[in-house]
Design an enzyme around this catalytic site. Structure first.
Site, PDB file in Angstrom:
ATOM      1  N   GLN A  84       0.812  -1.216   0.000  1.00 58.73           N
ATOM      2  CA  GLN A  84       0.000   0.000   0.000  1.00 58.73           C
ATOM      3  C   GLN A  84       0.848   1.270   0.000  1.00 58.73           C
ATOM      4  OE1 GLN A  84      -2.860  -0.246   3.193  1.00 58.73           O
ATOM      5  NE2 GLN A  84      -3.613  -2.233   2.520  1.00 58.73           N
ATOM      6  N   UNK A  85       2.018   1.199  -0.588  1.00 59.76           N
ATOM      7  CA  UNK A  85       2.941   2.336  -0.643  1.00 59.76           C
ATOM      8  C   UNK A  85       2.798   3.031  -1.997  1.00 59.76           C
ATOM      9  N   GLY A  86       3.073   4.318  -2.033  1.00 63.04           N
ATOM     10  CA  GLY A  86       3.048   5.039  -3.300  1.00 63.04           C
ATOM     11  C   GLY A  86       4.079   4.523  -4.291  1.00 63.04           C
ATOM     12  N   THR A 119       4.790   1.240  -4.562  1.00 63.54           N
ATOM     13  CA  THR A 119       4.535  -0.190  -4.757  1.00 63.54           C
ATOM     14  C   THR A 119       4.501  -0.574  -6.226  1.00 63.54           C
ATOM     15  OG1 THR A 119       3.340  -0.379  -2.668  1.00 63.54           O
ATOM     16  CG2 THR A 119       2.889  -2.060  -4.339  1.00 63.54           C
TER      17      THR A 119
END
Length: 197
Positions: free
Chosen positions: A72-74, A76
């Protein structure tokens, strides 16, 4: 001198192999408490995404990229996409990718191992996924503690992992040869691969 005092004095030497058999030493040095004794990544083990213990000696003779991942990381999408691409193009040349899910940065990997595996399948991941771990602090996986203090594994502004998708390039002998920050996309590593593959 009591036996317990003698044991405490000799324990570091025994664990690091000065007095032990080489095979035994390599197994023992990679434990939670004695990771500093390890000379290569191959002395460690970790649980894969399905909970099976994997001896990292299986990567001996392979160049590896070891990274902490989050779903859920920018960063990813770009990281998973490029890691899948690198693996597809270089696996036959001996490249292996070891991805360790971690929830320490912005709680961006909150799912179970089964959920993480399902997420990665959406990217058609064929590289090796491991069980969720910590990469910083007392509970950090011993491999990650070890990589961060290697001469070529140290970070800017301290050795702690700063965010998701920090990457380590490991040579065929299991030694850290370079660390890449979380803002460096995986394809940046491609220029360094010919030196080690």
């Amino acid at each position: 001198m009591s036996f317990s005092r003698l044991y405490r004095l000799l324990k570091p030497a025994l664990l690091c192999g000065a007095l032990a058999a080489p095979g035994l030493a390599s197994t023992m040095c990679a434990s939670r408490d004695d990771w500093r004794c390890a000379r290569s990544m191959h002395e460690f083990s970790a649980k894969d995404i399905d909970g099976r213990m994997v001896n990292l000696d299986k990567y001996r003779g392979h160049v590896c990229i070891v990274t902490n991942v989050a779903s859920q990381u920018g960063k990813t999408d770009v990281n998973y996409t490029q890691l899948v691409d690198l693996h597809a193009r270089y696996a036959e040349c001996g490249l292996r990718i070891l991805a360790f899910p971690c929830n320490q940065f912005g709680r961006q990997e909150p799912g179970s191992n089964a959920e993480i595996k399902e997420f990665a399948a959406g990217y058609n991941v064929k590289f090796d996924l491991f069980s969720k771990i910590c990469v910083n602090g007392d509970d950090a996986h011993p491999l990650w503690k070890w990589m961060k203090v290697q001469p070529k594994g140290r970070g800017m502004l301290g050795n702690a992992i700063k965010w998701n998708f920090t990457k380590f390039l490991i040579d065929k002998n299991g030694c850290v040869v370079k660390r890449y920050g979380p803002m460096e996309e995986p394809l940046v590593i491609e220029k360094d691969l010919p030196c080690y593959l």
